[in-house]
Design a protein around this motif. Structure first.
Motif, PDB file in Angstrom:
ATOM      1  N   THR A  64       0.815  -1.065  -0.024  1.00  0.00           N
ATOM      2  CA  THR A  64       0.210  -0.103  -0.057  1.00  0.00           C
ATOM      3  C   THR A  64       1.210   1.252   0.069  1.00  0.00           C
ATOM      4  OG1 THR A  64      -0.132  -0.407   2.362  1.00  0.00           O
ATOM      5  CG2 THR A  64      -1.835  -1.118   1.214  1.00  0.00           C
ATOM      6  N   ARG A  65       0.114   2.742  -0.431  1.00  0.00           N
ATOM      7  CA  ARG A  65       1.301   3.601   0.296  1.00  0.00           C
ATOM      8  C   ARG A  65       1.872   4.510   0.823  1.00  0.00           C
ATOM      9  NH1 ARG A  65      -0.415   8.125  -4.547  1.00  0.00           N
ATOM     10  NH2 ARG A  65      -1.086   6.431  -6.213  1.00  0.00           N
ATOM     11  N   PRO A  66       1.007   3.369   2.231  1.00  0.00           N
ATOM     12  CA  PRO A  66       1.257   4.055   3.141  1.00  0.00           C
ATOM     13  C   PRO A  66       2.337   3.148   3.725  1.00  0.00           C
ATOM     14  CG  PRO A  66      -1.171   3.834   3.800  1.00  0.00           C
ATOM     15  CD  PRO A  66      -0.657   2.740   2.448  1.00  0.00           C
ATOM     16  N   GLU A  67       2.796   1.623   3.163  1.00  0.00           N
ATOM     17  CA  GLU A  67       3.866   0.814   3.499  1.00  0.00           C
ATOM     18  C   GLU A  67       4.878   1.256   2.711  1.00  0.00           C
ATOM     19  OE1 GLU A  67       1.023  -3.323   3.992  1.00  0.00           O
ATOM     20  OE2 GLU A  67       1.870  -2.875   2.094  1.00  0.00           O
ATOM     21  N   LEU A  68       4.843   1.785   1.759  1.00  0.00           N
ATOM     22  CA  LEU A  68       5.664   2.319   0.899  1.00  0.00           C
ATOM     23  C   LEU A  68       6.804   3.332   1.537  1.00  0.00           C
ATOM     24  CD1 LEU A  68       4.452   1.556  -2.706  1.00  0.00           C
ATOM     25  CD2 LEU A  68       5.964   0.677  -1.756  1.00  0.00           C
ATOM     26  N   VAL A  69       5.519   4.504   2.547  1.00  0.00           N
ATOM     27  CA  VAL A  69       6.376   5.788   2.364  1.00  0.00           C
ATOM     28  C   VAL A  69       6.860   5.281   3.989  1.00  0.00           C
ATOM     29  CG1 VAL A  69       5.345   7.813   3.820  1.00  0.00           C
ATOM     30  CG2 VAL A  69       4.594   7.207   1.654  1.00  0.00           C
ATOM     31  N   ALA A  70       6.684   4.146   4.562  1.00  0.00           N
ATOM     32  CA  ALA A  70       7.328   3.605   5.419  1.00  0.00           C
ATOM     33  C   ALA A  70       8.336   3.160   5.019  1.00  0.00           C
ATOM     34  CB  ALA A  70       6.652   2.750   6.618  1.00  0.00           C
ATOM     35  N   MET A  71       8.480   2.354   4.516  1.00  0.00           N
ATOM     36  CA  MET A  71       9.568   1.550   3.248  1.00  0.00           C
ATOM     37  C   MET A  71      11.160   2.756   3.254  1.00  0.00           C
ATOM     38  SD  MET A  71      11.342   0.426   0.590  1.00  0.00           S
ATOM     39  CE  MET A  71      10.056   0.238  -0.787  1.00  0.00           C
ATOM     40  N   THR A  72      10.512   3.479   2.386  1.00  0.00           N
ATOM     41  CA  THR A  72      11.218   4.511   1.888  1.00  0.00           C
ATOM     42  C   THR A  72      11.924   5.426   3.013  1.00  0.00           C
ATOM     43  OG1 THR A  72       9.821   6.333   1.151  1.00  0.00           O
ATOM     44  CG2 THR A  72      10.801   4.345  -0.475  1.00  0.00           C
ATOM     45  N   LYS A  73      11.177   5.671   4.191  1.00  0.00           N
ATOM     46  CA  LYS A  73      11.246   6.915   5.028  1.00  0.00           C
ATOM     47  C   LYS A  73      11.634   8.343   4.299  1.00  0.00           C
ATOM     48  CE  LYS A  73      13.790   3.815   7.996  1.00  0.00           C
ATOM     49  NZ  LYS A  73      14.869   2.069   7.695  1.00  0.00           N
ATOM     50  N   ILE A  74      11.135   8.022   3.796  1.00  0.00           N
ATOM     51  CA  ILE A  74      11.264   9.663   2.730  1.00  0.00           C
ATOM     52  C   ILE A  74       9.584  10.075   2.936  1.00  0.00           C
ATOM     53  CG2 ILE A  74      10.705  10.817   0.379  1.00  0.00           C
ATOM     54  CD1 ILE A  74      13.435   9.002  -0.395  1.00  0.00           C
ATOM     55  N   ARG A  75       9.877  11.793   2.736  1.00  0.00           N
ATOM     56  CA  ARG A  75       8.410  12.652   3.386  1.00  0.00           C
ATOM     57  C   ARG A  75       7.131  11.883   1.642  1.00  0.00           C
ATOM     58  NH1 ARG A  75       6.881  17.367   0.591  1.00  0.00           N
ATOM     59  NH2 ARG A  75       8.063  17.771  -1.329  1.00  0.00           N
ATOM     60  N   ALA A  76       5.839  11.275   2.265  1.00  0.00           N
ATOM     61  CA  ALA A  76       4.867  11.123   1.300  1.00  0.00           C
ATOM     62  C   ALA A  76       4.739  11.833   0.305  1.00  0.00           C
ATOM     63  CB  ALA A  76       3.533  11.246   2.255  1.00  0.00           C
ATOM     64  N   ALA A  77       4.264  12.953  -0.066  1.00  0.00           N
ATOM     65  CA  ALA A  77       4.801  14.027  -1.269  1.00  0.00           C
ATOM     66  C   ALA A  77       5.713  12.868  -2.156  1.00  0.00           C
ATOM     67  CB  ALA A  77       4.333  15.856  -0.734  1.00  0.00           C
ATOM     68  N   THR A  78       6.693  12.718  -1.563  1.00  0.00           N
ATOM     69  CA  THR A  78       7.596  12.674  -2.990  1.00  0.00           C
ATOM     70  C   THR A  78       7.466  11.545  -3.424  1.00  0.00           C
ATOM     71  OG1 THR A  78       9.197  14.349  -0.933  1.00  0.00           O
ATOM     72  CG2 THR A  78      10.280  12.745  -3.226  1.00  0.00           C
TER      73      THR A  78
END
Ligand SMILES: [Zn+2]
Length: 388
Positions: free
Chosen positions: A22-36
């Motif tokens: 999911t998008r939240p999982e990918l954000v958590a995985m990359t540790k980069i801000r969500a918009a990017t």
């Protein structure tokens, strides 16, 4: 590589390995801000590489929709040339096998005959793909011998003598019009051993490949270690008996010359010639027959113990240098099962630091006959999509 490209690669690699996120999982995985991260996701979606299938219908108000790779964005062909034939598959972006062919080995007395087998497999796959041929974007080839990975050249395969100094990459490219990658089979198999154990794969796996020759592969955190000139993990050429039989590499007493399936057959022939009672063991025995025979015959038991000791000696070098979390035994010796894994553990306990062996898992491979070709197809997919 630009930062944006880097991020897209990280996201895509994660989706190819895990299947979906999911998008939240990918954000958590990359540790980069969500918009990017969302911008990078949108670019991958616009390019038709990934999609959000659940978003097509009405919003359900349930959990976040999942992202996955589009199955038809990158079909690839995988081939494995081996002692008993040539196996070919077509896989979709997720690595699912769509078509598979197993072509038995022919005469193989000339290079032309070996090439013909490969071309026949390629032709069969082309016929099967039919109108979907345009979805195929490359060919990955698992080679039975020594390989120049960068130049896609097959240098030498002991068990298929005509297969030497072949420009395999160029040959496949001109036969299909598709880019091709060539890797040693031990490396290709090792990657599949890792993939099959996801999501709980060990951090590091050493794979001992025992076909007529002996090879190895090492993968850590999903990355294969190939060495500075692509020659790493040649465990078959560790000298285990300095005055042992001559090996095809020119040295004496390499693991491959004394403890490969071919080495085992030679040991048995030698023992018979010396008058050791091996009555009851048929001429063309399988590994299963041998284990059963060795459990009830003193001569057989001695040969089996010697074999395990030689394998353990070479593996102890591996354990001391690499400290792997798991050793996998694949190829012909896999059918020695617990007999081999128990003996290896006993020997490794004597030879290595206890801390390195206590937590070490020793497993038998469960790859099927098309998994190596499948893994080669997926390695080519990663080269195309991720630039690996
Ligand atoms: Zn050797």
């Amino acid at each position: 590589m630009s930062r944006r490209k880097d991020l897209k690669n990280t996201l895509l690699r994660h989706l190819l390995l895990c299947g979906q996120a999911t998008r939240p999982e990918l954000v958590a995985m990359t540790k980069i801000r969500a918009a990017t991260v969302f911008e990078a996701i949108d670019e991958l979606k616009a390019a038709g590489i990934i999609g959000e299938p659940e978003r097509r219908g009405k919003k359900t108000g349930r959990r976040a929709p999942v992202l996955c790779c589009m199955p038809d964005c990158c079909h690839t062909i995988g081939m494995e040339l081996h002692l008993s034939g040539c196996t070919g598959v077509i896989t979709d972006t997720a690595g699912k096998v769509i078509h598979c062919v197993e072509h038995p080995a022919g005469e193989r007395s000339s290079l032309l005959e070996v090439k013909r087998e490969i071309f026949e497999v390629l032709q069969y796959l082309r016929d099967m793909a039919d109108e979907n041929w345009h979805l195929i974007r490359g060919i990955g080839f698992a080679d039975p011998g020594l390989v120049d990975i960068e130049r896609c050249i097959s240098i030498k395969a002991v068990n298929i003598p005509p297969w030497r100094m072949v420009e395999t990459g160029k040959m496949l490219e001109s036969a299909s019009g598709l880019p091709a990658g060539v890797w040693p089979e031990a490396m290709v198999k090792t990657r599949m051993e890792y993939l099959q154990r996801l999501p709980d794969a060990p951090e590091s796996i050493f794979n001992l490949v025992t076909d007529d020759g002996i090879g190895g592969g090492f993968i850590k955190k999903g990355e294969l270690f190939v060495g500075s000139s692509g020659r790493a993990m040649e465990i078959g050429h560790i000298v285990v008996r300095p005055n042992g039989a001559r090996c095809q590499c020119g040295n004496c007493g390499c693991l491959e010359s004394v403890a490969s399936p071919a080495g085992l057959a030679e040991k048995i022939a030698e023992s018979r010639a010396a008058g050791v009672d091996l009555g009851g063991l048929p001429e063309n025995f399988s590994m299963e027959t041998f284990v059963e025979f060795a459990s009830g015959n003193r001569g057989g038991r001695i040969i089996a113990d010697e074999l395990c000791r030689d394998l353990a000696y070479a593996l102890s070098v591996t354990v001391m240098l690499l400290n792997p979390e798991m050793i996998v035994i694949s190829g012909k010796f896999a059918s020695l099962g617990n007999f081999l894994t128990d003996a290896l553990r006993r020997e490794l306990e004597l030879r290595c630091f206890p801390e390195a062996v206590r937590e070490l898992k020793i497993e038998i491979s469960s790859l099927n006959s098309s998994d190596t070709a499948r893994s080669a197809a997926m390695m080519m997919r990663d080269r195309i999509l991720l630039g690996d």
